[in-house]
Each structure stands twice: as structure tokens, then as C-alpha cells.
Enzyme design. Structure first.
Site, mmCIF file in Angstrom:
data_model
loop_
_atom_site.group_PDB
_atom_site.id
_atom_site.type_symbol
_atom_site.label_atom_id
_atom_site.label_comp_id
_atom_site.label_asym_id
_atom_site.label_seq_id
_atom_site.Cartn_x
_atom_site.Cartn_y
_atom_site.Cartn_z
ATOM 1 N N LYS A 14 -7.658 26.603 27.959
ATOM 2 C CA LYS A 14 -9.019 26.479 28.449
ATOM 3 C C LYS A 14 -9.347 25.054 28.879
ATOM 4 O O LYS A 14 -10.258 24.829 29.653
ATOM 5 C CB LYS A 14 -9.999 26.838 27.314
ATOM 6 C CG LYS A 14 -9.961 28.243 26.847
ATOM 7 C CD LYS A 14 -10.978 28.328 25.676
ATOM 8 C CE LYS A 14 -10.667 29.492 24.798
ATOM 9 N NZ LYS A 14 -11.500 29.465 23.584
ATOM 10 N N ASP B 2 0.297 15.544 26.216
ATOM 11 C CA ASP B 2 0.424 14.948 24.882
ATOM 12 C C ASP B 2 1.920 14.919 24.539
ATOM 13 O O ASP B 2 2.629 14.013 24.970
ATOM 14 C CB ASP B 2 -0.411 15.825 23.935
ATOM 15 C CG ASP B 2 -0.492 15.301 22.524
ATOM 16 O OD1 ASP B 2 -0.572 14.078 22.344
ATOM 17 O OD2 ASP B 2 -0.497 16.118 21.583
ATOM 18 N N ASP C 248 -11.321 20.036 23.634
ATOM 19 C CA ASP C 248 -12.012 20.440 22.420
ATOM 20 C C ASP C 248 -11.406 19.881 21.146
ATOM 21 O O ASP C 248 -10.263 19.421 21.128
ATOM 22 C CB ASP C 248 -11.966 21.969 22.293
ATOM 23 C CG ASP C 248 -10.563 22.455 21.898
ATOM 24 O OD1 ASP C 248 -9.598 22.102 22.608
ATOM 25 O OD2 ASP C 248 -10.440 23.147 20.877
ATOM 26 N N ARG D 103 -16.355 20.771 24.241
ATOM 27 C CA ARG D 103 -15.834 20.907 25.610
ATOM 28 C C ARG D 103 -16.889 20.565 26.642
ATOM 29 O O ARG D 103 -16.578 20.180 27.761
ATOM 30 C CB ARG D 103 -15.363 22.352 25.865
ATOM 31 C CG ARG D 103 -14.144 22.775 25.057
ATOM 32 C CD ARG D 103 -13.598 24.081 25.626
ATOM 33 N NE ARG D 103 -12.687 24.752 24.727
ATOM 34 C CZ ARG D 103 -11.374 24.508 24.652
ATOM 35 N NH1 ARG D 103 -10.836 23.596 25.423
ATOM 36 N NH2 ARG D 103 -10.614 25.179 23.816
#
Ligand code: IMP
Ligand code: MG
Length: 183
Positions: free
Chosen positions: A50, A110, A166, A172
Site C-alpha cells: 500500500k 530498505d 505507515d 499514511r
């Protein structure tokens, strides 16, 4: 998280790292860069849900080449703010990518695992071309080698929230990117 007071909720927003104005300017530049690469050829922007939904919404309005949008849901499993290393595709793209110049739109790189897996999977479907644009990159955290074709902001090893990103599904909707406080 549900039982946090509004004061406690807001106190988790430690420090703004990237302001709304900085994001707007960088997104405009990214749109112009995409326009220059594809030079009028139609593209398919693929957002990884998302986290990338906000970036996708702004980026698609910053490009002027003919463009379709698609979504894929890749979930990298977290325990709190620590990646578990497990990546799962929970919703696949509906388009046949062999007909498209594909641009993957990601929120953050990441460990690199999500994009390594997603690009490998999409390449096997023979897109006309494949590029990756990421809003954020935390190169210090890399576990598997991965480099985006375009990175808007390189940040230190902080857990960040906002502009789609988030922590436990919250924050978000912040219009900026902030460091999350673990205290
Ligand atoms: P990777 O597979 O470890 O590169 O992780 C990529 C995904 O982990 C991103 O698409 C995000 O959903 C999530 N992620 C990584 N770092 C952060 C962060 O600092 N804040 C929020 N989500 C993050
Ligand atoms: Mg996430």
C-alpha cells in the site's frame, strides 16, 4: 495503537525529514525525467501497495506521456519496525506487461528484498522495458543488492512515516515524511 491518546499518537512523529514542498518539487522533477526517458511512448506505472499509493497519485499527474496505471500488493512482513525478510505478493497486476514499458513506483527501498523479488518476477514476463522509481532509499539497510533507476530522496537509517508510509497501518495520511519515535 488503538488505545493511544491523540497526544501520544502525535508524539510518535519525531521530526519532519522531508517537507510537503520538497516532495512536490521532487515529484515534479521525477515526472519530467520520466517524460524525457519515454519521449511520448506510452507507459504503465505500477505501484506497489500500500505504501506507494500517495506517491503514485502525485507522480501519475506529473507525467505527460500517455500512461496507464496498475497495482500490485507486496507485503514485506514486519515485527514492529523490524523487517522479517519475508516478502509475499498478495495481489498481482492485472495487465499483461509484455505490451508495456513498465515503471515500478515504490515508496522506499530498505533491505531491497521487495524490489528484487518484484522486478525478477516482472522481468520473467518480458516487459518492453522496466525502470524503477523510488520515493525514498535507505542504502545503509541493504541486505540484497538493489539500485533504483531514479531515487527522489536518500535518507539515513530511520524508520519513517507519512506520505503513504505507515507504522502499524497508521500515519499514511501525513502530507510530509517524518521520523517515527520508538520511545
Ligand atoms: P524492503 O523489502 O526491505 O526493501 O522493504 C520495502 C518495504 O518495507 C517498503 O515498501 C515499505 O512498505 C516497508 N518499509 C521499509 N522501511 C520502512 C520505513 O522506514 N517506514 C515504513 N515502511 C517501511
Ligand atoms: Mg509498509
Amino acid at each position: 495503537m488503538e488505545n493511544l491518546s491523540i497526544e501520544a499518537y502525535n508524539s510518535k512523529i519525531k521530526k519532519v525529514l522531508v517537507t510537503k514542498e520538497q516532495i512536490d518539487e521532487a515529484v515534479k522533477k521525477a515526472g519530467a525525467y520520466i517524460d524525457s526517458i519515454y519521449d511520448g511512448r506510452p507507459i504503465l506505472l505500477v505501484s506497489i501497495l500500500k505504501g506507494a499509493f500517495v506517491f503514485m497519485a502525485d507522480l501519475c499527474r506529473a507525467v505527460t506521456v500517455p500512461c496507464e496505471i496498475g497495482f500490485m500488493c507486496a507485503k514485506s512482513y514486519y515485527e514492529g519496525t523490524v523487517s522479517t525478510g519475508v516478502v509475499k505478493i498478495t495481489m498481482d497486476l492485472e495487465q499483461d506487461v509484455s505490451k508495456y514499458h513498465v515503471v515500478i513506483v515504490e515508496d522506499i527501498i530498505d533491505t531491497g528484498r521487495t524490489l528484487k523479488d518484484v522486478t525478477k518476477m516482472l522481468k520473467m514476463r518480458n516487459p518492453l522495458s522496466l525502470n524503477v522509481v523510488t520515493l525514498l532509499d535507505k542504502p545503509e539497510r541493504r541486505v540484497v543488492e538493489f539500485k533504483a533507476d531514479m531515487t527522489l530522496f536518500t535518507i539515513p537509517d530511520y524508520f519513517v512515516i507519512g506520505y503513504g508510509l505507515d507504522c502499524g497501518e497508521h500515519y499514511r495520511n501525513l502530507p510530509y515524511i517524518a521520523e517515527y519515535s520508538n520511545e
